[in-house]
Design an enzyme around this catalytic site. Sequence first.
Site, PDB file in Angstrom:
ATOM      1  NE  ARG A   1     -44.545 -15.230 -54.525  1.00 30.13           N
ATOM      2  CZ  ARG A   1     -44.515 -14.155 -53.559  1.00 30.13           C
ATOM      3  NH1 ARG A   1     -43.528 -13.461 -53.359  1.00 30.13           N
ATOM      4  NH2 ARG A   1     -45.550 -13.932 -52.663  1.00 30.13           N
TER       5      ARG A   1
ATOM      6  CD  GLU B   1     -47.704  -9.137 -42.750  1.00 29.09           C
ATOM      7  OE1 GLU B   1     -47.591  -9.814 -43.677  1.00 29.09           O
ATOM      8  OE2 GLU B   1     -47.648  -9.281 -41.599  1.00 29.09           O
TER       9      GLU B   1
ATOM     10  CE  LYS C   1     -43.248  -8.074 -47.059  1.00 29.50           C
ATOM     11  NZ  LYS C   1     -44.525  -7.319 -47.006  1.00 29.50           N
TER      12      LYS C   1
END
Length: 567
Positions: free
Chosen positions: A272, A41, A282
């Site tokens: 992850r 994204e 982020k």
Amino acid sequence: MTDNLADKNNISSTNFIENIINEDLKMNKNNSRVHTRFPPEPNGYLHIGHAKSICLNFGLAQQYDGLCNLRFDDTNPTKEDVEYVESIQEDVKWLGFSWDDRLYYASDYFDKLYEYAVLLIKEGKAYVDDLSADEIREYRGTLTQPGKNSPYRDRSVEENLDLFERMKNGEFPDGTKVLRAKIDMASPNMNMRDPVLYRIIHARHHRTGDKWCIYPMYDYAHPISDALEGITHSICTLEFEDHRPLYDWIIDALIDKVDDFKSRPQQIEFARLNLTNVVMSKRHLRELVEKGHVKGWDDPRMPTISGLRRRGYTPEAIKDFCERIGVAKSNSVVDIALLEHCIREDLNTKAPRVMAVLRPLKVVIENYPEGQVELLEAENNPENPEMGSRKIPFSRVIYIERDDFMEDPPKKFFRMAPCREVRLKNAYIIKCEQVIKDEKTGEIIELRCTYDPQTKSGQDTSGKKVKGTLHWVSAEHALQVQVNLYDYLFIEETTPEGEVTNVLNPDSLEVLTSYVEPSLKDAKVGNRYQFLRNGYFVVDPDSTSEKLVFNRIVGLKDSWAKMQKSS
Ligand code: ATP
Ligand code: MG
């Protein structure tokens, strides 16, 4: 005869994703194609966790002779920006991967996504809901209680079609209506309780401008984008595991009704990457930038790919790291010492070794003739003889490291002390004769030494044995430079409850004025060196023709290698 490829793919060395792919290939699923994608994204810069996903997706494509797309998942216009789109492409390329001509945007599919939503409405599989966000949450129920149907759930197809079109036409303000899938408000899986597919956001999109004021949700856009691109294996992180039934529901609802799906993609989840002393998301990284805790997304202390690049990390070291951590099905935290180990391993034979004095202490060699300069031979990298050698100037006044002298040394200190002899690397043995202090402060400002001309490196005829070897630079010839020393941005602390919290480290950057040997005068931005005994360093882009700026990539002490040895 053994088949090499089959050997390579045998169980002992394959991870669970490779096992799934091998099984699919055996069954000739997807006509034996492997097609993955990396779907960031564009709402921030990529970090080392994304590097893991990039290496995995592009790596599998390479390994299986398949393809990997780069797709921007740009469905939320309020958080996205072209700056991020550009940095992401640069980072993927820098890591050494190529999407060739397959650069896509979820926004490329906005027309299709709308068309398919209309189809779902016509099939009775989606409806326009007027409940507010709070009400939707309330109606959704909890993990232990089923949800309730919205009063708008049974609107007619005609009414839904009309309202959805008017949503698109901008007739309604943000938050007043959504399009929802009609699945099951009593499903044990919360994601299946009539998930929202579209919301109204009157905001300009960085690519589609003002064309749209309704935007698809990730859960709706993602499976469709995958199918439109012919993705076979849609790899994502574990938090999407509970979304997989919805992913499949959307594909199943459409696959026989539309003719432009190129595959029936399969979602596969992996754990992850988390790292000690690092905050990865982020959202948090953006906060560090916006609040000025760091100088930007590419601050060398940041775990972003651009930060690691500026810090001096190589793509090879990052890829090696991603390979070593592998992929797993359960979450864990990787010690950052492993990442540091990987860059040391990479630079050990690649980086020339030079002398730099980070915190200088002046040394005058009293019996060395004033004005005399000798050029001494120094090996560029003993681990890599092909790198050859260079000459370094030696003269009467030199700098040594302040920490390499102690007036009153403890037993195991083998470096310089009053009346003691040490070797200067590539040069002579010197003896400390006198310590000069600032009269007012008592601070040691200079050492007076003598050298023994019989002890020149490589031609020593003195038979002397000394325990310490120090690095040094000739004061007259050395270049004054700026050196940035970094520590972790976060300190890991444990609460009384035993929870680990990350606290911002106030001392994560130390700036020094240092001296390096003159052979570095033509050093270019990005060049990497080992400063003997001080670590690996890289030339920072802030360097000017007057002054070089170096970042310390990593020190020499390898805590990872040590841990491996002792375990
Ligand atoms: P963040 O939570 O840090 O904001 P994200 O998952 O929202 O990350 P995306 O841009 O949506 O970021 O992620 C792109 C791809 O990278 C996704 O497939 C995601 O699963 C993967 N990814 C993100 N963070 C990690 C991580 N720490 N380890 C491995 N893969 C990750
Ligand atoms: Mg995300």
